[in-house]
Design a protein around this motif. Structure first.
Motif, PDB file in Angstrom:
ATOM      1  N   VAL A 102      -4.907   0.379   6.116  1.00  0.00           N
ATOM      2  CA  VAL A 102      -6.016  -0.469   5.978  1.00  0.00           C
ATOM      3  C   VAL A 102      -5.465  -1.741   5.669  1.00  0.00           C
ATOM      4  O   VAL A 102      -5.749  -2.925   6.358  1.00  0.00           O
ATOM      5  CB  VAL A 102      -7.096  -0.286   4.615  1.00  0.00           C
ATOM      6  CG1 VAL A 102      -7.878  -1.337   4.320  1.00  0.00           C
ATOM      7  CG2 VAL A 102      -7.819   0.956   5.048  1.00  0.00           C
ATOM      8  N   GLN A 103      -4.287  -1.776   4.708  1.00  0.00           N
ATOM      9  CA  GLN A 103      -3.603  -3.237   4.537  1.00  0.00           C
ATOM     10  C   GLN A 103      -3.058  -3.853   5.671  1.00  0.00           C
ATOM     11  O   GLN A 103      -3.063  -5.017   6.196  1.00  0.00           O
ATOM     12  CB  GLN A 103      -2.539  -2.923   3.501  1.00  0.00           C
ATOM     13  CG  GLN A 103      -3.253  -2.603   2.063  1.00  0.00           C
ATOM     14  CD  GLN A 103      -3.989  -3.880   1.611  1.00  0.00           C
ATOM     15  OE1 GLN A 103      -3.821  -4.954   1.846  1.00  0.00           O
ATOM     16  NE2 GLN A 103      -4.952  -3.555   0.788  1.00  0.00           N
ATOM     17  N   VAL A 106      -3.710  -3.020   9.029  1.00  0.00           N
ATOM     18  CA  VAL A 106      -4.552  -3.473   9.964  1.00  0.00           C
ATOM     19  C   VAL A 106      -5.291  -4.830   9.488  1.00  0.00           C
ATOM     20  O   VAL A 106      -5.525  -5.744  10.392  1.00  0.00           O
ATOM     21  CB  VAL A 106      -5.817  -2.403  10.084  1.00  0.00           C
ATOM     22  CG1 VAL A 106      -6.839  -3.011  11.186  1.00  0.00           C
ATOM     23  CG2 VAL A 106      -5.288  -1.367  10.816  1.00  0.00           C
ATOM     24  N   ARG A 107      -5.305  -4.990   8.447  1.00  0.00           N
ATOM     25  CA  ARG A 107      -5.890  -6.538   7.807  1.00  0.00           C
ATOM     26  C   ARG A 107      -5.221  -7.595   8.246  1.00  0.00           C
ATOM     27  O   ARG A 107      -5.584  -8.636   8.531  1.00  0.00           O
ATOM     28  CB  ARG A 107      -6.342  -6.358   6.251  1.00  0.00           C
ATOM     29  CG  ARG A 107      -7.567  -5.741   6.080  1.00  0.00           C
ATOM     30  CD  ARG A 107      -7.876  -5.981   4.501  1.00  0.00           C
ATOM     31  NE  ARG A 107      -9.059  -5.234   4.271  1.00  0.00           N
ATOM     32  CZ  ARG A 107      -9.289  -4.511   3.134  1.00  0.00           C
ATOM     33  NH1 ARG A 107      -8.365  -4.408   2.152  1.00  0.00           N
ATOM     34  NH2 ARG A 107     -10.427  -3.740   2.875  1.00  0.00           N
ATOM     35  N   THR A 127     -10.528  -3.323  11.045  1.00  0.00           N
ATOM     36  CA  THR A 127     -10.399  -3.111   9.813  1.00  0.00           C
ATOM     37  C   THR A 127     -11.477  -1.992   9.125  1.00  0.00           C
ATOM     38  O   THR A 127     -11.401  -1.251   8.267  1.00  0.00           O
ATOM     39  CB  THR A 127     -10.527  -4.219   8.946  1.00  0.00           C
ATOM     40  OG1 THR A 127      -9.445  -5.165   9.486  1.00  0.00           O
ATOM     41  CG2 THR A 127     -10.282  -4.013   7.647  1.00  0.00           C
ATOM     42  N   GLU A 168     -10.911   1.343   7.455  1.00  0.00           N
ATOM     43  CA  GLU A 168     -11.647   2.133   6.231  1.00  0.00           C
ATOM     44  C   GLU A 168     -12.419   3.158   6.245  1.00  0.00           C
ATOM     45  O   GLU A 168     -12.503   4.106   5.130  1.00  0.00           O
ATOM     46  CB  GLU A 168     -12.709   0.736   5.560  1.00  0.00           C
ATOM     47  CG  GLU A 168     -12.025  -0.591   5.149  1.00  0.00           C
ATOM     48  CD  GLU A 168     -11.530  -0.367   3.741  1.00  0.00           C
ATOM     49  OE1 GLU A 168     -11.836   0.444   3.153  1.00  0.00           O
ATOM     50  OE2 GLU A 168     -10.995  -1.365   3.301  1.00  0.00           O
TER      51      GLU A 168
END
Length: 110
Positions: A41-42, A44-45, A55, A59
């Motif tokens: 998640v981090q 891809v953000r 994102t 998630e």
């Protein structure tokens, strides 16, 4: 018509899969998969800021793994598979996010 002649123990353990190892992933997802999902998640953000749908899919993976662990049930592999497929199509091949998505899939038995 075929006939099979077995000369030996046919009721003993069988080792199927690569190198005779059996990988069964029932029950709660491994803690390593949950950690990798949070990392995904981090990542891809950071990497895909212009593509919020990626994102959202990361998630979905993290959320399903966390909920399954909290509820003590197996993770919904169909939901995770769909999200990981969307991610791997959208992420650049060879990127860290792509590698994380593949490793998560391996850990949850996909």
């Amino acid at each position: 018509m075929s006939t099979y002649n077995f000369h030996g123990d046919i009721s003993g353990p069988s080792n199927f899969g690569d190198n005779g190892k059996i990988h069964v992933t029932y029950g709660t997802p491994p803690a390593e998969a949950v950690k990798l999902a949070a990392d995904l998640v981090q990542l891809v953000r950071q990497e895909e800021a212009a593509r919020p749908e990626l994102t959202a899919q990361a998630e979905v993976v993290r959320g399903e793994l966390v909920r399954a662990g909290e509820e003590g049930r197996p993770a919904d592999q169909g939901r995770i598979r769909q999200a990981l497929e969307t991610l791997t199509v959208g992420l650049a091949a060879g990127s860290a996010g792509f590698a994380l998505a593949q490793e998560i899939g391996r850990l949850v038995g996909l």
